[in-house]
Design a protein around this motif. Structure first.
Motif, PDB file in Angstrom:
ATOM      1  N   GLU A 126       2.493   4.734   4.048  1.00 24.78           N
ATOM      2  CA  GLU A 126       2.220   3.519   3.264  1.00 24.78           C
ATOM      3  C   GLU A 126       1.610   3.839   1.895  1.00 24.78           C
ATOM      4  O   GLU A 126       1.292   2.937   1.134  1.00 24.78           O
ATOM      5  CB  GLU A 126       1.274   2.597   4.042  1.00 24.78           C
ATOM      6  N   ARG A 127       1.440   5.088   1.546  1.00 26.39           N
ATOM      7  CA  ARG A 127       0.744   5.433   0.313  1.00 26.39           C
ATOM      8  C   ARG A 127       1.563   5.129  -0.936  1.00 26.39           C
ATOM      9  O   ARG A 127       1.014   5.083  -2.035  1.00 26.39           O
ATOM     10  CB  ARG A 127       0.385   6.923   0.336  1.00 26.39           C
ATOM     11  N   ASP A 128       2.874   4.943  -0.793  1.00 30.22           N
ATOM     12  CA  ASP A 128       3.701   4.620  -1.957  1.00 30.22           C
ATOM     13  C   ASP A 128       4.357   3.240  -1.835  1.00 30.22           C
ATOM     14  O   ASP A 128       5.475   3.023  -2.285  1.00 30.22           O
ATOM     15  CB  ASP A 128       4.769   5.696  -2.157  1.00 30.22           C
ATOM     16  N   ARG A 129       3.617   2.309  -1.209  1.00 30.50           N
ATOM     17  CA  ARG A 129       4.166   0.941  -1.025  1.00 30.50           C
ATOM     18  C   ARG A 129       4.432   0.290  -2.369  1.00 30.50           C
ATOM     19  O   ARG A 129       5.428  -0.428  -2.545  1.00 30.50           O
ATOM     20  CB  ARG A 129       3.218   0.101  -0.188  1.00 30.50           C
ATOM     21  N   TRP A 130       3.566   0.521  -3.349  1.00 32.94           N
ATOM     22  CA  TRP A 130       3.717  -0.113  -4.649  1.00 32.94           C
ATOM     23  C   TRP A 130       3.918   0.961  -5.702  1.00 32.94           C
ATOM     24  O   TRP A 130       3.247   1.991  -5.695  1.00 32.94           O
ATOM     25  CB  TRP A 130       2.479  -0.939  -5.012  1.00 32.94           C
ATOM     26  N   ALA A 131       4.859   0.684  -6.573  1.00 30.55           N
ATOM     27  CA  ALA A 131       5.166   1.658  -7.619  1.00 30.55           C
ATOM     28  C   ALA A 131       4.075   1.716  -8.669  1.00 30.55           C
ATOM     29  O   ALA A 131       3.872   2.755  -9.314  1.00 30.55           O
ATOM     30  CB  ALA A 131       6.520   1.340  -8.273  1.00 30.55           C
ATOM     31  N   ARG A 135      -7.607  -2.548  -0.451  1.00 32.14           N
ATOM     32  CA  ARG A 135      -6.829  -1.648   0.406  1.00 32.14           C
ATOM     33  C   ARG A 135      -5.362  -1.592  -0.050  1.00 32.14           C
ATOM     34  O   ARG A 135      -4.692  -0.544   0.054  1.00 32.14           O
ATOM     35  CB  ARG A 135      -6.915  -2.097   1.861  1.00 32.14           C
ATOM     36  N   GLU A 136      -4.840  -2.716  -0.552  1.00 33.35           N
ATOM     37  CA  GLU A 136      -3.469  -2.709  -1.080  1.00 33.35           C
ATOM     38  C   GLU A 136      -3.394  -1.859  -2.335  1.00 33.35           C
ATOM     39  O   GLU A 136      -2.387  -1.159  -2.572  1.00 33.35           O
ATOM     40  CB  GLU A 136      -2.999  -4.138  -1.368  1.00 33.35           C
ATOM     41  N   ALA A 137      -4.472  -1.880  -3.152  1.00 25.63           N
ATOM     42  CA  ALA A 137      -4.477  -1.028  -4.353  1.00 25.63           C
ATOM     43  C   ALA A 137      -4.454   0.452  -3.984  1.00 25.63           C
ATOM     44  O   ALA A 137      -3.949   1.304  -4.741  1.00 25.63           O
ATOM     45  CB  ALA A 137      -5.693  -1.345  -5.215  1.00 25.63           C
ATOM     46  N   CYS A 138      -5.000   0.761  -2.812  1.00 25.01           N
ATOM     47  CA  CYS A 138      -4.983   2.151  -2.349  1.00 25.01           C
ATOM     48  C   CYS A 138      -3.564   2.605  -1.948  1.00 25.01           C
ATOM     49  O   CYS A 138      -3.342   3.798  -1.681  1.00 25.01           O
ATOM     50  CB  CYS A 138      -5.918   2.321  -1.159  1.00 25.01           C
ATOM     51  N   ARG A 139      -2.591   1.681  -1.892  1.00 29.63           N
ATOM     52  CA  ARG A 139      -1.226   1.998  -1.493  1.00 29.63           C
ATOM     53  C   ARG A 139      -0.295   2.138  -2.691  1.00 29.63           C
ATOM     54  O   ARG A 139       0.924   2.129  -2.555  1.00 29.63           O
ATOM     55  CB  ARG A 139      -0.696   0.933  -0.538  1.00 29.63           C
ATOM     56  N   VAL A 169      -5.560   4.911   5.001  1.00 31.66           N
ATOM     57  CA  VAL A 169      -4.183   4.469   4.713  1.00 31.66           C
ATOM     58  C   VAL A 169      -3.198   5.481   5.325  1.00 31.66           C
ATOM     59  O   VAL A 169      -3.266   6.693   5.053  1.00 31.66           O
ATOM     60  CB  VAL A 169      -3.944   4.369   3.187  1.00 31.66           C
ATOM     61  N   PRO A 170      -2.284   4.992   6.157  1.00 28.44           N
ATOM     62  CA  PRO A 170      -1.290   5.912   6.747  1.00 28.44           C
ATOM     63  C   PRO A 170      -0.435   6.569   5.654  1.00 28.44           C
ATOM     64  O   PRO A 170      -0.221   5.984   4.585  1.00 28.44           O
ATOM     65  CB  PRO A 170      -0.449   4.992   7.637  1.00 28.44           C
ATOM     66  N   ASP A 171       0.074   7.774   5.915  1.00 27.91           N
ATOM     67  CA  ASP A 171       0.838   8.505   4.905  1.00 27.91           C
ATOM     68  C   ASP A 171       2.094   7.773   4.484  1.00 27.91           C
ATOM     69  O   ASP A 171       2.488   7.811   3.308  1.00 27.91           O
ATOM     70  CB  ASP A 171       1.203   9.902   5.442  1.00 27.91           C
TER      71      ASP A 171
END
Length: 440
Positions: A212-217, A172-176, A208-210
């Motif tokens: 949070e979609r760019d949490r990781w570069a 799920r974190e990879a989805c962010r 995934v909330p909108d």
């Protein structure tokens, strides 16, 4: 030593139920043995007091008044002999004493002989007498539900669960990761050896909330900051919610089919009855063959014996007459082996253990041993071929059969040749024969 100790000593001697077995084989009476084997036992009479119930008069009382000087005294039980008679007039040595016997069945005899001679013969069962169902150890892919091996099913499902399970939070974190779609996440997870399906990732990205979609570069940044939780820790934390069972994992228990085999043996005993086989030689043959019969009877579930007598020709006889026959004819040992081959044809080698025991004084007609007997011994399938040479006075110039057999069949491990010159050689000959069979 007091009376009690003396009584105990006599009792110990009396309770020695049998003599040394090898001594009995060498010197004892081997007659009988069709059922239990009767071994003589030395009997010991325990000392005791005997009281007479007859009126013997009072203390100091005589019979018929006081005897006069010079008058003979009538002693009870005295009949005019030396005073040691029993009143019945038996002559010394007449009548039979009390004899005891220790009865030993063939299986006990075989066990005792194994112990005394150091043998270890373990017969093989050949004939299948029945098939029995053993433990439920066989697994098949089909069967009634009552025989389903749930433990096996659970193990297979658990293996699959452990092999396919993945850390959902890590995926799920990879989805962010900024700009990543489901295919990008799927390719990243495959590279990290995370076994997750593309469909699962599609569903996860939709959750995934909108904001949070760019949490990781990038995926590298995410991997550096998010630690994967091993499966054993996840199971301890969350428990095992489900185990994926599949039809191909099902196994059904069936009993293992076991063949019960019977230990059968057929023995062909061969004896030379020609004119040179005098009484002493015949007795030595009996001392070797009789214990062998008892021994094999005790070792096998079913034992069958055939007795072949021969001079220049061979014929089958009953056991009762086998050891006593004597003819005036010549000797052709091969005639006995020809008859033995006919007898054994009724006992298939695949179902029967087979023994061929022959005995004689080693005298044979010219070239019969090398040209006929040796080829016959090679051709007859048997656990053991044995030849017992009986020559109480030592070999004669014509007694070459044993030596020729021994020399010609050195390449076979189922041939025993032994020699008996007197009773003292009997147990050694029996050991030579049976130790060849058990591989000692």
């Amino acid at each position: 030593m007091g009376l009690r100790e003396d009584l105990e000593r006599f009792r110990e001697v009396g309770e020695q139920r049998r003599p040394d077995l090898t001594e009995f084989i060498r010197e004892g009476d081997l007659s009988g043995g069709d059922g239990d084997i009767r071994i003589p036992v030395k009997m010991v009479d325990l000392p005791g007091f005997e009281y007479s119930q007859r009126d013997m008069g009072g203390v100091g009382q005589g019979q018929g008044g006081q005897p006069q000087p010079g008058q003979p005294v009538d002693v009870p039980g005295d009949d005019g002999d030396d005073g040691d008679g029993d009143g019945d007039g038996d002559e010394p040595g007449e009548g039979e004493g009390e004899h005891g016997y220790y009865e030993m069945d063939p299986s006990e005899f075989a066990e005792e002989l194994d112990d005394q001679l150091g043998l270890d013969l373990e017969p093989k069962g050949k004939q299948v007498v029945e098939e029995v169902e053993g433990d439920f150890t066989e697994l098949t892919r089909a069967g009634p539900n009552s025989t389903l091996d749930f433990e096996q099913l659970f193990k297979q499902g658990l293996k699959r669960k452990l092999a396919t399970d993945f850390d959902e939070e890590y995926v799920r974190e990879a989805c962010r990761v900024a700009g990543a779609d489901a295919r990008d996440v799927f390719d990243f997870c495959r590279g990290e050896n995370v076994l997750v399906s593309l469909a699962w990732i599609d569903d996860a990205m939709g959750d995934v909330p909108d904001d949070e979609r760019d949490r990781w570069a990038s995926f590298d940044e995410m991997a550096e900051n998010v630690e994967r939780t091993p499966i054993n820790q996840r199971i301890r934390r969350d428990g095992l919610k489900q185990v994926p069972f599949r039809r191909e994992d099902e196994r059904y228990r069936h009993p293992e089919v076991e063949e019960k085999r019977q230990k059968n043996v057929v023995v062909v005993n061969i004896r030379d009855v020609s004119g040179s086989m005098r009484k002493r030689k015949r007795e030595l043959v009996e001392r070797v063959f009789t214990p062998l019969d008892w021994y094999l009877t005790g070792k096998y579930d079913e034992a069958t014996f055939h007795y072949v007598a021969h001079d220049a020709e061979a014929w089958e006889v009953e056991r009762g007459e086998f050891f006593g026959i004597r003819s005036g004819g010549g000797t052709r040992i091969s005639s006995a082996y020809e008859l033995a081959a006919e007898i054994l044809a009724e006992y298939p080698w695949s179902e029967w253990n087979r023994y061929v025991f022959a005995a004689g004084d080693s005298e044979n007609s010219s070239n019969d041993t090398t040209e006929n007997v040796v080829p016959l011994m090679r051709s007859i399938d048997a656990n053991l071929h044995a030849y017992v040479e009986t020559q109480p006075g030592g070999n004669t110039i014509n007694a070459t059969h044993a030596e020729e057999v021994e020399s010609a069949l050195t390449d076979l491990d189922n041939v025993a040749v032994t020699r008996v010159g007197g009773p003292e050689d009997v147990t050694g000959a029996i050991y030579d024969i049976l130790s060849t069979e058990d591989g000692s």
